[in-house]
Design a protein around this motif. Structure first.
Motif, PDB file in Angstrom:
ATOM      1  N   LEU A   1       1.108  -1.268   0.123  1.00  0.00           N
ATOM      2  CA  LEU A   1      -0.042   0.037   0.117  1.00  0.00           C
ATOM      3  C   LEU A   1       0.903   1.294   0.050  1.00  0.00           C
ATOM      4  O   LEU A   1       0.590   2.101  -0.665  1.00  0.00           O
ATOM      5  CB  LEU A   1      -0.784   0.037   1.222  1.00  0.00           C
ATOM      6  CG  LEU A   1      -2.145  -1.114   1.296  1.00  0.00           C
ATOM      7  CD1 LEU A   1      -2.775  -0.907   2.613  1.00  0.00           C
ATOM      8  CD2 LEU A   1      -2.899  -0.838   0.031  1.00  0.00           C
ATOM      9  N   MET A   2       1.834   1.288   0.819  1.00  0.00           N
ATOM     10  CA  MET A   2       2.879   2.475   0.766  1.00  0.00           C
ATOM     11  C   MET A   2       3.671   2.717  -0.488  1.00  0.00           C
ATOM     12  O   MET A   2       3.950   3.698  -0.775  1.00  0.00           O
ATOM     13  CB  MET A   2       3.549   2.345   1.935  1.00  0.00           C
ATOM     14  CG  MET A   2       3.024   2.495   3.354  1.00  0.00           C
ATOM     15  SD  MET A   2       4.198   2.557   4.798  1.00  0.00           S
ATOM     16  CE  MET A   2       4.078   0.717   5.300  1.00  0.00           C
ATOM     17  N   TRP A   3       4.114   1.668  -1.034  1.00  0.00           N
ATOM     18  CA  TRP A   3       4.584   1.702  -2.337  1.00  0.00           C
ATOM     19  C   TRP A   3       3.864   2.097  -3.429  1.00  0.00           C
ATOM     20  O   TRP A   3       4.257   2.741  -4.483  1.00  0.00           O
ATOM     21  CB  TRP A   3       5.350   0.408  -2.469  1.00  0.00           C
ATOM     22  CG  TRP A   3       6.465  -0.304  -1.960  1.00  0.00           C
ATOM     23  CD1 TRP A   3       7.647   0.888  -1.289  1.00  0.00           C
ATOM     24  CD2 TRP A   3       7.051  -1.356  -1.560  1.00  0.00           C
ATOM     25  NE1 TRP A   3       8.432  -0.113  -0.464  1.00  0.00           N
ATOM     26  CE2 TRP A   3       8.084  -1.454  -0.729  1.00  0.00           C
ATOM     27  CE3 TRP A   3       6.650  -2.765  -1.754  1.00  0.00           C
ATOM     28  CZ2 TRP A   3       8.811  -2.497  -0.222  1.00  0.00           C
ATOM     29  CZ3 TRP A   3       7.138  -3.884  -1.481  1.00  0.00           C
ATOM     30  CH2 TRP A   3       8.299  -3.752  -0.517  1.00  0.00           C
TER      31      TRP A   3
ATOM     32  N   ALA B   1       8.597   8.884   4.824  1.00  0.00           N
ATOM     33  CA  ALA B   1       7.867   8.547   6.019  1.00  0.00           C
ATOM     34  C   ALA B   1       7.410   7.085   5.570  1.00  0.00           C
ATOM     35  O   ALA B   1       7.424   6.153   6.366  1.00  0.00           O
ATOM     36  CB  ALA B   1       6.691   9.525   6.396  1.00  0.00           C
ATOM     37  N   PHE B   2       6.925   6.838   4.285  1.00  0.00           N
ATOM     38  CA  PHE B   2       6.144   5.758   4.226  1.00  0.00           C
ATOM     39  C   PHE B   2       6.752   4.560   3.046  1.00  0.00           C
ATOM     40  O   PHE B   2       7.245   3.964   3.253  1.00  0.00           O
ATOM     41  CB  PHE B   2       4.686   5.974   3.526  1.00  0.00           C
ATOM     42  CG  PHE B   2       4.078   6.763   4.737  1.00  0.00           C
ATOM     43  CD1 PHE B   2       3.738   6.160   5.956  1.00  0.00           C
ATOM     44  CD2 PHE B   2       3.751   8.175   4.691  1.00  0.00           C
ATOM     45  CE1 PHE B   2       2.778   6.770   6.924  1.00  0.00           C
ATOM     46  CE2 PHE B   2       3.225   8.896   5.963  1.00  0.00           C
ATOM     47  CZ  PHE B   2       2.535   8.251   6.977  1.00  0.00           C
TER      48      PHE B   2
ATOM     49  N   ALA C   1       7.725   1.366   4.983  1.00  0.00           N
ATOM     50  CA  ALA C   1       7.319   0.121   3.889  1.00  0.00           C
ATOM     51  C   ALA C   1       8.402  -0.889   4.157  1.00  0.00           C
ATOM     52  O   ALA C   1       8.029  -2.042   4.110  1.00  0.00           O
ATOM     53  CB  ALA C   1       7.036   0.658   2.639  1.00  0.00           C
ATOM     54  N   PHE C   2       9.594  -0.687   4.383  1.00  0.00           N
ATOM     55  CA  PHE C   2      10.876  -1.447   4.493  1.00  0.00           C
ATOM     56  C   PHE C   2      10.672  -2.254   5.785  1.00  0.00           C
ATOM     57  O   PHE C   2      11.128  -3.509   5.840  1.00  0.00           O
ATOM     58  CB  PHE C   2      12.084  -1.200   4.093  1.00  0.00           C
ATOM     59  CG  PHE C   2      12.311  -0.447   2.759  1.00  0.00           C
ATOM     60  CD1 PHE C   2      12.546  -1.350   1.657  1.00  0.00           C
ATOM     61  CD2 PHE C   2      12.218   1.074   2.563  1.00  0.00           C
ATOM     62  CE1 PHE C   2      12.572  -0.856   0.317  1.00  0.00           C
ATOM     63  CE2 PHE C   2      12.159   1.396   1.200  1.00  0.00           C
ATOM     64  CZ  PHE C   2      12.455   0.467   0.062  1.00  0.00           C
ATOM     65  N   PHE C   3      10.201  -1.638   6.759  1.00  0.00           N
ATOM     66  CA  PHE C   3      10.204  -2.426   8.100  1.00  0.00           C
ATOM     67  C   PHE C   3       8.898  -3.169   7.943  1.00  0.00           C
ATOM     68  O   PHE C   3       9.072  -4.586   8.659  1.00  0.00           O
ATOM     69  CB  PHE C   3      10.044  -1.205   9.198  1.00  0.00           C
ATOM     70  CG  PHE C   3      11.360  -0.559   9.225  1.00  0.00           C
ATOM     71  CD1 PHE C   3      11.889  -0.929  10.360  1.00  0.00           C
ATOM     72  CD2 PHE C   3      11.190   0.590   8.735  1.00  0.00           C
ATOM     73  CE1 PHE C   3      13.194  -0.116  10.661  1.00  0.00           C
ATOM     74  CE2 PHE C   3      12.646   1.405   8.842  1.00  0.00           C
ATOM     75  CZ  PHE C   3      13.515   0.870   9.810  1.00  0.00           C
TER      76      PHE C   3
END
Length: 315
Positions: free
Chosen positions: A28-30, A231-232, A237-239
C-alpha cells in the motif's frame, strides 16, 4: 498499530496471517511512490534516494536507540549488514541504471518480474511449498502489471538497450532474492533495517556525486513530498515488508505486490495525472483475481479457524 508493534523483534509472537497483513501494508505504501515522486519535482533519482533513506534511516535509528536494549539490537554480524545493504541499495542502483539505459516502459516491466520471482524462489525455503495456484496468481498479477506499464500498446525490445535490460533483470533479482533470503535471517530483528536504510543513503549519495547534477527540491510542497516518501514508501514500508517476508505467507506477499502498480496508477488518476480506461479496468481485475487465487490457502485456513456457532436446539 503503534510503531513499537511494527518494529517488534523477530522473536515476538505473530501469526502468519497477521505478519502477512503487516507485510501487505508495504505494498500500500509503495503505491504512493508515483504520486509523491511526481510531486517531488526534478530531484535526480540517486539524490532523492539519499534524502529519503537518510531521513527514514535516521528517524528509525533514533527511535531504536531510545528504547531499552536498542543499541544491542543493532550489533549484528558483518554478513547481516552486507546482506541488507546489498538488497536495498542493489535494487535501487540497478533500477535507476535500467531506466537511464533503456526505455522506462520496458525497464519497468522487466523490473516488475520481482513479485513473480519471489513466488518461484519461495519454493527453495524450508517449510514452503510452491503450488500451481501460487504461480497462476502471480502470472495474472504480472499480466495486469504489464497492461498498466505498457498501456496495452505492447513492447518493442531493442537489442541496443541490452545493458539497460540487463540492469532491470538485476534489479528484479536483487529484490526478489533479498525478500526470500530474509526468511533465512528471521532471527535478525526488524529494527536493523534502520541501519540498512542509512547505509543505502550513504551509497546513494556517493552515486549522486559521481553521476548526477544536484537539483534540490524547490519550495515547501516538494520538500513535503520528499518527507512523504521518506515516511512511508521509502521508510516504514521496508520495516513492514521485513516482518511480512520473515514470518508471513511469502507467496501471497509476492502475488499481492502486483497491487502496487495498480494502486499507484489509481492514485495518479485520482490526483489528475491520468484517466481511468478499459486497460486500467482489465488490469485491476487481473491483479485482484491473481491476488485472491494466490491467497487461496491462507483464506481457506482462516475460514476453517473460525468457530462454528450452532443454533440452540429445542429442549
Amino acid at each position: 498499530m503503534s510503531v513499537s508493534q511494527i518494529v517488534a523483534p523477530s522473536s515476538a509472537p505473530a501469526s502468519r496471517l497477521r505478519a502477512t497483513l503487516i507485510g501487505l501494508t508495504a505494498v500500500l505504501m509503495w503505491s504512493a511512490l508515483g504520486l509523491f515522486g511526481a510531486a517531488s519535482g526534478k530531484v535526480p533519482p540517486f539524490l532523492l534516494n539519499a534524502l529519503c533513506f537518510g531521513i527514514s534511516g535516521l528517524a528509525a535509528t533514533v527511535y531504536v536507540l531510545s528504547r531499552p536494549g536498542g543499541a544491542a539490537l543493532l550489533r549484528q554480524p558483518l554478513r547481516v549488514w552486507a546482506f541488507g545493504t546489498a538488497g536495498l541499495f542493489g535494487f535501487h542502483f540497478f533500477y535507476f541504471t535500467a531506466i537511464r539505459n533503456a526505455p522506462p516502459v520496458d525497464a519497468n516491466l522487466i523490473n516488475y518480474t520481482w513479485p513473480l520471482l519471489i513466488v518461484v524462489f519461495s519454493a527453495l525455503l524450508p517449510g514452503e511449498r510452491l503450488k500451481p495456484h501460487h504461480v497462476v496468481g502471480a502470472l495474472l498479477g504480472l499480466g495486469g502489471a504489464a497492461l498498466l506499464v505498457t498501456g496495452g500498446s505492447g513492447l518493442s525490445f531493442d537489442p541496443v538497450y541490452g545493458f539497460g535490460y540487463l540492469a532491470a533483470v538485476c534489479s528484479a533479482l536483487f529484490w526478489s532474492s533479498y525478500s526470500v533470503l530474509s526468511r533465512r535471517l528471521a532471527a535478525v530483528p526488524t529494527q536493523v533495517v534502520a541501519g540498512f536504510c542509512l547505509a543505502t543513503s550513504a551509497l546513494s549519495l556517493i552515486c549522486h556525486l559521481a553521476l548526477e547534477e544536484t537539483v534540490w527540491p524547490q519550495g515547501a510542497s516538494e520538500w513535503l513530498a520528499v518527507l512523504g516518501l521518506a515516511a512511508f514508501p521509502v521508510g516504514l514500508a521496508f520495516f513492514t515488508w521485513d516482518i511480512g517476508v520473515k514470518r508471513g505467507d511469502i507467496q501471497v506477499l509476492g502475488a499481492g505486490a502486483y497491487a502496487a502498480p495498480l494502486l499507484s496508477t489509481l492514485l495518479l488518476i485520482a490526483a489528475g495525472y491520468g484517466e481511468f480506461t478499459l486497460v486500467v479496468a482489465i488490469a485491476c481485475l487481473a491483479i485482484t483475481l491473481g491476488a485472491f487465487i494466490a491467497a487461496r490457502d491462507l483464506l481457506l485456513r482462516r475460514s476453517a479457524e473460525r468457530p462454528v456457532v450452532k443454533a440452540p436446539g429445542r429442549g
